[in-house]
Design an enzyme around this catalytic site. Sequence first.
Site, PDB file in Angstrom:
ATOM      1  N   PRO A 112       0.822  -1.212   0.000  1.00  0.00           N
ATOM      2  CA  PRO A 112       0.000   0.000   0.000  1.00  0.00           C
ATOM      3  C   PRO A 112       0.859   1.267   0.000  1.00  0.00           C
ATOM      4  CG  PRO A 112      -0.716  -1.553   1.704  1.00  0.00           C
ATOM      5  CD  PRO A 112       0.593  -2.048   1.188  1.00  0.00           C
ATOM      6  N   PRO A 113       0.273   2.395  -0.391  1.00  0.00           N
ATOM      7  CA  PRO A 113       1.017   3.665  -0.362  1.00  0.00           C
ATOM      8  C   PRO A 113       1.427   4.036   1.061  1.00  0.00           C
ATOM      9  CG  PRO A 113      -1.005   3.873  -1.675  1.00  0.00           C
ATOM     10  CD  PRO A 113      -1.077   2.554  -0.974  1.00  0.00           C
ATOM     11  N   THR A 115       3.993   2.980   2.902  1.00  0.00           N
ATOM     12  CA  THR A 115       4.552   1.952   3.781  1.00  0.00           C
ATOM     13  C   THR A 115       6.082   1.950   3.817  1.00  0.00           C
ATOM     14  OG1 THR A 115       4.265   0.374   1.958  1.00  0.00           O
ATOM     15  CG2 THR A 115       2.576   0.397   3.673  1.00  0.00           C
ATOM     16  N   GLY A 116       6.737   2.816   3.027  1.00  0.00           N
ATOM     17  CA  GLY A 116       8.191   2.949   3.124  1.00  0.00           C
ATOM     18  C   GLY A 116       8.968   2.321   1.992  1.00  0.00           C
ATOM     19  N   HIS A 337     -27.157   9.208  18.823  1.00  0.00           N
ATOM     20  CA  HIS A 337     -26.698   8.272  17.789  1.00  0.00           C
ATOM     21  C   HIS A 337     -25.301   7.739  18.137  1.00  0.00           C
ATOM     22  CE1 HIS A 337     -26.477   6.973  13.429  1.00  0.00           C
ATOM     23  NE2 HIS A 337     -25.197   6.955  13.765  1.00  0.00           N
ATOM     24  N   GLU A 338     -24.387   8.654  18.470  1.00  0.00           N
ATOM     25  CA  GLU A 338     -23.012   8.244  18.771  1.00  0.00           C
ATOM     26  C   GLU A 338     -22.932   7.480  20.085  1.00  0.00           C
ATOM     27  OE1 GLU A 338     -20.917   8.384  16.498  1.00  0.00           O
ATOM     28  OE2 GLU A 338     -22.071   9.701  15.186  1.00  0.00           O
ATOM     29  N   HIS A 341     -23.662   3.896  19.365  1.00  0.00           N
ATOM     30  CA  HIS A 341     -22.475   3.181  18.875  1.00  0.00           C
ATOM     31  C   HIS A 341     -21.540   2.822  20.033  1.00  0.00           C
ATOM     32  CE1 HIS A 341     -23.337   3.531  14.653  1.00  0.00           C
ATOM     33  NE2 HIS A 341     -23.272   4.857  14.627  1.00  0.00           N
ATOM     34  N   ASP A 412     -23.211   3.837   8.094  1.00  0.00           N
ATOM     35  CA  ASP A 412     -23.279   2.702   9.025  1.00  0.00           C
ATOM     36  C   ASP A 412     -23.900   1.486   8.337  1.00  0.00           C
ATOM     37  OD1 ASP A 412     -22.270   4.358  10.999  1.00  0.00           O
ATOM     38  OD2 ASP A 412     -24.260   4.926  11.724  1.00  0.00           O
TER      39      ASP A 412
END
Length: 500
Positions: A112-113, A115-116, A337-338, A341, A412
């Site tokens: 992935p972009p 990552t070194g 709502h939060e 969760h 969600d």
Amino acid sequence: MGKEIFYGVIPAVIIFLIFLGFNVGPFLLFGAVLAGIYFIVARQQGGGGVGSLGKSKAGKHAVPKSKIQFADIGGQERAKKELKEALDFLIHKDKIGQYGIRPLKGVLLTGPPGTGKTLMAKAAANYTNSAFVAASGAQFVEMYVGVGAQRVRDLFKEAKQLAEKNGQDSAIIFIDEIDVIGGKRDGQQQREYDQTLNQLLTEMDGMTTTDKPRVLLIAATNRKDMLDSALLRPGRFDRHINVDLPDKAARSQILTIHTANKPLASDVSLDKVAQETFGFSGAQLESVANEAAIYAMRENAEKIAQSHFSYAIDKVMMGERTDREAPQEEKERIALHELGHAIASERVRPGSVSQVTLTPRGQALGYVRQNPMDDHYLYTKEYMEGQIMVCLAGAVTEEIYYGGRSTGSKNDFEQALGMAQEIVQSGMSSLGIVNMQFVNKTLVHEETNKILNDMLERTREMLKAHDDVYKHCLQVLLDREVLSGDEFREKLNEVNLVVA
């Protein structure tokens, strides 16, 4: 000196011919055409001037000697070990000859972009004391056929010349985004792309084991599946090294490296930051350390505190805080709502809530940041069902207190649907092991809906028993907008809820 004489003689000859009565119009037109062709060729070759076509532009891709060591790259121990082994073939030439080992010609870094991969290429040049030239795949792409192939030849020629000039036995060429020129040849792309790739394959085949300086090509891509098979075969890219996202230990190591020059407060726990940044790349972790320092500077704090890292994680994950101010009634709905969760997350996986906030960031009006506790790469059905319940808890809370849902649950539902489909595709549903290409789509749809409906009922039953928690935490969240995970768990305990 020759150019000056040439430029001075031509006008004199033209004036002399006009004086004699010659029609110089056709000659001027022909000269203009030649000048236009010259200008185009010179521009495509980097403005090298007369005779620049086919000549290497010394130093065009040369990179100053890197100070980066492998020790400066956090994590990636397996990838670094594999790369070092390939580089040892450049260093221990006599030893590999005893075993009849053919030196590797190419190393492909995939992952992935962020990552070194580029850092590892620079560390490789320093590790072997090699000449180092670098280019991006986009630098070889032109609309004119043959220009890209010429630039590939120039790159390899420049690497050898630079090594000879510096008295070095080896050279490393690094090509980033190699998928731009190394894509699969399917007859649909331009002829220029094919010629550029063919030239790269030819140059790699020309890397003989007896040539001095010896050349090693290191390339990087995050789209390995797009590369042509001729490029991937042994004898060209002999090693394919996966540079993956760091695990928790690697994240802690990366954070330690990037905070070495930063004043940290005594309450800062980099292990906790590493635990809360599951899925972050090395580049994102560097950004977290940098953003934490920026937050500390904004407050004129002498040292960077744990709260600054918390803000930084939110910034990197969700984006900068926005200026949107919701009406009070809407803020209450978002808060409930939060909290839904958060309650579901704590009931499913105790200790998992890192923060509950009403601060709008990016497209989110509020959010719950969960602490994954441990890195997971395999998921059971029970774990997936628990995560689905967490996703659905916000909408279920709105149903309980407002009698209906809002558009805030859209994302969600998308996540819950994706996990329900994953349960079916992984053979963990009542359909058993299925081939998604041949199974009836209606059956898959019905099974997915069944899973979601079951989770909705379980979530509803669980949240109905937490009315006191909602009432107790709602006002606190509305007043302060941010509630840490520890504070939230304390509130749960205050209303006599047993949380492990």
